[in-house]
Write a protein that holds these residues in place. Structure first.
Motif, PDB file in Angstrom:
ATOM      1  N   ALA A  39      23.670   4.787 -10.719  1.00  0.00           N
ATOM      2  CA  ALA A  39      24.063   6.111 -10.246  1.00  0.00           C
ATOM      3  C   ALA A  39      25.485   6.047  -9.713  1.00  0.00           C
ATOM      4  O   ALA A  39      26.027   4.963  -9.478  1.00  0.00           O
ATOM      5  CB  ALA A  39      23.114   6.575  -9.137  1.00  0.00           C
ATOM      6  N   GLY A  41      27.748   6.981  -6.529  1.00  0.00           N
ATOM      7  CA  GLY A  41      27.588   7.270  -5.114  1.00  0.00           C
ATOM      8  C   GLY A  41      28.922   7.628  -4.495  1.00  0.00           C
ATOM      9  O   GLY A  41      29.968   7.515  -5.138  1.00  0.00           O
ATOM     10  N   ARG A  65      26.114   7.234  -0.135  1.00  0.00           N
ATOM     11  CA  ARG A  65      25.070   8.217  -0.469  1.00  0.00           C
ATOM     12  C   ARG A  65      25.084   8.410  -1.986  1.00  0.00           C
ATOM     13  O   ARG A  65      26.140   8.566  -2.579  1.00  0.00           O
ATOM     14  CB  ARG A  65      25.345   9.544   0.216  1.00  0.00           C
ATOM     15  N   PHE A  66      23.882   8.364  -2.577  1.00  0.00           N
ATOM     16  CA  PHE A  66      23.768   8.647  -4.005  1.00  0.00           C
ATOM     17  C   PHE A  66      22.497   9.442  -4.258  1.00  0.00           C
ATOM     18  O   PHE A  66      21.603   9.490  -3.423  1.00  0.00           O
ATOM     19  CB  PHE A  66      23.813   7.360  -4.861  1.00  0.00           C
ATOM     20  N   THR A  67      22.453  10.076  -5.419  1.00  0.00           N
ATOM     21  CA  THR A  67      21.320  10.922  -5.779  1.00  0.00           C
ATOM     22  C   THR A  67      20.530  10.269  -6.908  1.00  0.00           C
ATOM     23  O   THR A  67      21.109   9.840  -7.909  1.00  0.00           O
ATOM     24  CB  THR A  67      21.815  12.315  -6.232  1.00  0.00           C
ATOM     25  N   SER A  70      15.518  11.932  -9.769  1.00  0.00           N
ATOM     26  CA  SER A  70      14.530  12.913  -9.294  1.00  0.00           C
ATOM     27  C   SER A  70      15.154  13.964  -8.380  1.00  0.00           C
ATOM     28  O   SER A  70      14.514  14.946  -8.040  1.00  0.00           O
ATOM     29  CB  SER A  70      13.412  12.198  -8.528  1.00  0.00           C
ATOM     30  N   GLY A  71      16.388  13.729  -7.947  1.00  0.00           N
ATOM     31  CA  GLY A  71      17.068  14.653  -7.045  1.00  0.00           C
ATOM     32  C   GLY A  71      17.050  14.205  -5.593  1.00  0.00           C
ATOM     33  O   GLY A  71      17.717  14.795  -4.748  1.00  0.00           O
ATOM     34  N   ALA A  72      16.282  13.169  -5.289  1.00  0.00           N
ATOM     35  CA  ALA A  72      16.226  12.653  -3.913  1.00  0.00           C
ATOM     36  C   ALA A  72      17.559  11.994  -3.559  1.00  0.00           C
ATOM     37  O   ALA A  72      18.200  11.345  -4.392  1.00  0.00           O
ATOM     38  CB  ALA A  72      15.089  11.646  -3.775  1.00  0.00           C
ATOM     39  N   ILE A  73      17.948  12.169  -2.307  1.00  0.00           N
ATOM     40  CA  ILE A  73      19.208  11.599  -1.823  1.00  0.00           C
ATOM     41  C   ILE A  73      18.900  10.327  -1.038  1.00  0.00           C
ATOM     42  O   ILE A  73      18.013  10.308  -0.194  1.00  0.00           O
ATOM     43  CB  ILE A  73      19.968  12.613  -0.953  1.00  0.00           C
ATOM     44  N   GLU A  75      20.670   7.029   1.150  1.00  0.00           N
ATOM     45  CA  GLU A  75      21.835   6.447   1.822  1.00  0.00           C
ATOM     46  C   GLU A  75      21.544   4.979   2.089  1.00  0.00           C
ATOM     47  O   GLU A  75      20.427   4.628   2.483  1.00  0.00           O
ATOM     48  CB  GLU A  75      22.127   7.165   3.144  1.00  0.00           C
TER      49      GLU A  75
END
Length: 149
Positions: A39, A41, A65-67, A70-73, A75
């Motif tokens: 991902a 970040g 921080r990355f996503t 599934s859309g969950a964040i 850190e």
């Protein structure tokens, strides 16, 4: 046993064990990357990791921080820190993460992925080279023998 020969054997053994450790670290990272998700970040903050023992200036590690897909964040902050900071606030960074445990994440940078293996392997190579060199240097040295009294 001659103390010099003992030191030679210790250097050789330590070097070989450190090279084995470096290889295991390399294998661990390779397996992690093969099974990891990737991902983008963003460094959202720099966290003080305390002062180094040589100076009073603090070292810094990024809070990233990355996503997830599934859309969950998520850190996380890597375990390594530096002074000056290796990253800037707002910098976009690549992230490898364990899909089963996204908190188990690593930055996509040489030191973050391969630094441990490189340091342990480099030191192991030096120890092993010194042990082997001492062995060959001592092999040509004359042996002192005690005269019977």
């Amino acid at each position: 046993m001659n103390p010099t020969r003992l030191i030679t054997r210790i250097f050789t053994l330590v070097g070989a064990l450190m090279l084995l450790g470096a290889w295991l670290l390399y294998q661990n990272t390779t397996k992690f990357i093969a099974s990891a998700g990737k991902a983008q970040g963003e460094v959202i903050a720099l966290q003080s990791a305390g002062s180094s023992s040589r100076s009073n200036s603090p070292t810094w590690r990024p809070l990233v921080r990355f996503t997830l897909p599934s859309g969950a964040i998520v850190e996380f902050s890597p375990s390594s820190s530096s002074n000056p900071p290796a990253y800037d606030k707002g910098e976009v960074v690549g992230v490898f993460f364990n899909p089963a445990n996204p908190q188990d994440a690593r930055l996509d940078g040489f030191f973050d992925l391969w630094g441990g293996a490189a340091i342990v392997g480099g030191l192991g190579a030096i120890f092993l080279a010194m042990g082997v060199a001492m062995h060959f240097l001592l092999a040509g040295a004359p042996v002192k023998r005690r005269r019977p009294r």
